[in-house]
Write an enzyme that holds these catalytic residues in place. Structure first.
Site, PDB file in Angstrom:
ATOM      1  N   GLY A  67       0.752  -1.238   0.000  1.00  0.00           N
ATOM      2  CA  GLY A  67       0.000   0.000   0.000  1.00  0.00           C
ATOM      3  C   GLY A  67       0.784   1.290   0.000  1.00  0.00           C
ATOM      4  O   GLY A  67       0.202   2.358   0.157  1.00  0.00           O
ATOM      5  N   TRP A  69       2.273   2.950  -2.448  1.00  0.00           N
ATOM      6  CA  TRP A  69       1.899   3.853  -3.532  1.00  0.00           C
ATOM      7  C   TRP A  69       0.526   4.463  -3.278  1.00  0.00           C
ATOM      8  O   TRP A  69       0.291   5.632  -3.574  1.00  0.00           O
ATOM      9  CB  TRP A  69       1.930   3.110  -4.868  1.00  0.00           C
ATOM     10  CG  TRP A  69       3.306   2.982  -5.451  1.00  0.00           C
ATOM     11  CD1 TRP A  69       4.493   3.015  -4.766  1.00  0.00           C
ATOM     12  CD2 TRP A  69       3.639   2.812  -6.820  1.00  0.00           C
ATOM     13  NE1 TRP A  69       5.537   2.861  -5.633  1.00  0.00           N
ATOM     14  CE2 TRP A  69       5.047   2.731  -6.898  1.00  0.00           C
ATOM     15  CE3 TRP A  69       2.902   2.696  -7.982  1.00  0.00           C
ATOM     16  CZ2 TRP A  69       5.712   2.558  -8.108  1.00  0.00           C
ATOM     17  CZ3 TRP A  69       3.561   2.519  -9.193  1.00  0.00           C
ATOM     18  CH2 TRP A  69       4.952   2.457  -9.257  1.00  0.00           C
ATOM     19  N   ASP A  87      -5.045  -5.620  -5.627  1.00  0.00           N
ATOM     20  CA  ASP A  87      -3.920  -6.553  -5.556  1.00  0.00           C
ATOM     21  C   ASP A  87      -4.472  -7.945  -5.295  1.00  0.00           C
ATOM     22  O   ASP A  87      -5.553  -8.104  -4.715  1.00  0.00           O
ATOM     23  CB  ASP A  87      -2.942  -6.166  -4.447  1.00  0.00           C
ATOM     24  CG  ASP A  87      -1.560  -6.776  -4.658  1.00  0.00           C
ATOM     25  OD1 ASP A  87      -0.625  -6.023  -5.000  1.00  0.00           O
ATOM     26  OD2 ASP A  87      -1.419  -7.999  -4.509  1.00  0.00           O
ATOM     27  N   ASP A 103      -7.250 -11.328  -8.386  1.00  0.00           N
ATOM     28  CA  ASP A 103      -6.222 -11.576  -9.392  1.00  0.00           C
ATOM     29  C   ASP A 103      -6.557 -10.769 -10.643  1.00  0.00           C
ATOM     30  O   ASP A 103      -7.547 -11.049 -11.324  1.00  0.00           O
ATOM     31  CB  ASP A 103      -6.175 -13.070  -9.705  1.00  0.00           C
ATOM     32  CG  ASP A 103      -5.017 -13.463 -10.598  1.00  0.00           C
ATOM     33  OD1 ASP A 103      -4.447 -12.574 -11.270  1.00  0.00           O
ATOM     34  OD2 ASP A 103      -4.685 -14.663 -10.649  1.00  0.00           O
ATOM     35  N   ASP A 128       2.487  -1.329 -10.204  1.00  0.00           N
ATOM     36  CA  ASP A 128       3.729  -1.889  -9.670  1.00  0.00           C
ATOM     37  C   ASP A 128       3.622  -3.418  -9.657  1.00  0.00           C
ATOM     38  O   ASP A 128       4.287  -4.086  -8.877  1.00  0.00           O
ATOM     39  CB  ASP A 128       3.971  -1.348  -8.254  1.00  0.00           C
ATOM     40  CG  ASP A 128       5.400  -1.544  -7.779  1.00  0.00           C
ATOM     41  OD1 ASP A 128       6.316  -1.526  -8.622  1.00  0.00           O
ATOM     42  OD2 ASP A 128       5.612  -1.723  -6.569  1.00  0.00           O
ATOM     43  N   LYS A 168       5.639  -0.465 -13.978  1.00  0.00           N
ATOM     44  CA  LYS A 168       6.930  -1.126 -13.771  1.00  0.00           C
ATOM     45  C   LYS A 168       7.075  -2.238 -14.797  1.00  0.00           C
ATOM     46  O   LYS A 168       6.170  -3.051 -14.980  1.00  0.00           O
ATOM     47  CB  LYS A 168       7.018  -1.712 -12.363  1.00  0.00           C
ATOM     48  CG  LYS A 168       8.316  -2.499 -12.130  1.00  0.00           C
ATOM     49  CD  LYS A 168       8.480  -2.887 -10.685  1.00  0.00           C
ATOM     50  CE  LYS A 168       7.533  -3.988 -10.253  1.00  0.00           C
ATOM     51  NZ  LYS A 168       7.730  -4.355  -8.835  1.00  0.00           N
TER      52      LYS A 168
END
EC number: 2.1.1.166
Length: 216
Positions: A67, A69, A87, A103, A128, A168
């Site tokens: 958490g 970000w 997430d 997911d 990320d 990312k």
């Protein structure tokens, strides 16, 4: 009963990783400043350079746990903004952050995020996301690129015309092809390797600004 892990029970490589982690200045800084992970300083550096997140914005944070970000995004958008985090792992609640566990590779999670947005235009998607690694780069790299492609596809569906995208991505097989997809999708592309990224890491962050068209 929980089992305490001692140095004697760790492999040589695990002990080396643990020493590096505990000695990491960004880990120490995160603990001191109240961030949930050292990854906070990657987004903070990007934000300091490009001022992507502003008060009142709508932000979607993919691969959000634990958490850090979302912590930053929530503070930046303020009470008039909205942060939606997702997430596969659980995440402790944060003020003014809506969290969806699931997911992202599953269509159901994709649709639930769209339902939460309820037609609201997103200003920036930040990702990320990374897969659980097997140690086999030939397996891990395609998995990570796939997550990046899913994030880009989602961004294309929800971003407004001036929307922004931060993702990312690991350099390696598939990187150039994915980078081209981002180039084709945004007016401006920047590539950043923040100081908090470990020197040996292949990760970089692609920043797309000004959504221009959907993927073909």
């Amino acid at each position: 009963m929980a089992t305490r892990i001692t140095n004697q029970k760790l492999s040589k490589s695990s002990r080396a990783w643990m020493r590096e982690h505990l000695d990491d200045p960004f880990v120490k800084k995160a603990q001191k400043e109240g961030y949930r992970a050292r990854a906070a300083y990657k987004l903070l550096e990007i934000q300091e350079k490009y001022r992507l997140i502003k008060p009142g914005m709508t932000v979607v944070d993919l691969g959000a746990a634990p958490g850090s970000w979302s912590q930053i995004a929530g503070k930046l958008v303020g009470s008039k903004g909205l942060v939606i985090a997702s997430d596969i792992l659980a995440m402790d609640t944060l003020p003014d952050v809506t969290f969806l566990q699931g997911d992202f590779r599953e269509e159901e999670v994709f649709e639930k995020l769209l339902n939460i947005l309820n037609g609201r235009t997103v200003d920036i998607v930040i990702s990320d996301m990374a897969p659980n690694t097997s140690g086999n780069r030939a397996v891990d790299q395609p998995r990570q690129i796939y997550l990046c492609e899913l994030a880009l596809d989602f961004a294309q569906k929800v971003l407004g015309p001036d929307g922004q995208f931060v993702v990312k991505v690991f350099q390696g097989s598939g990187f150039d092809e994915f980078r081209k997809q981002v180039v084709d999708s945004f007016d401006v592309l920047k590539t950043v390797k923040p100081a908090a990224s470990r020197a040996r890491s292949k990760e970089v962050f692609l920043i797309g600004q000004g959504r221009k068209k959907a993927l073909q």
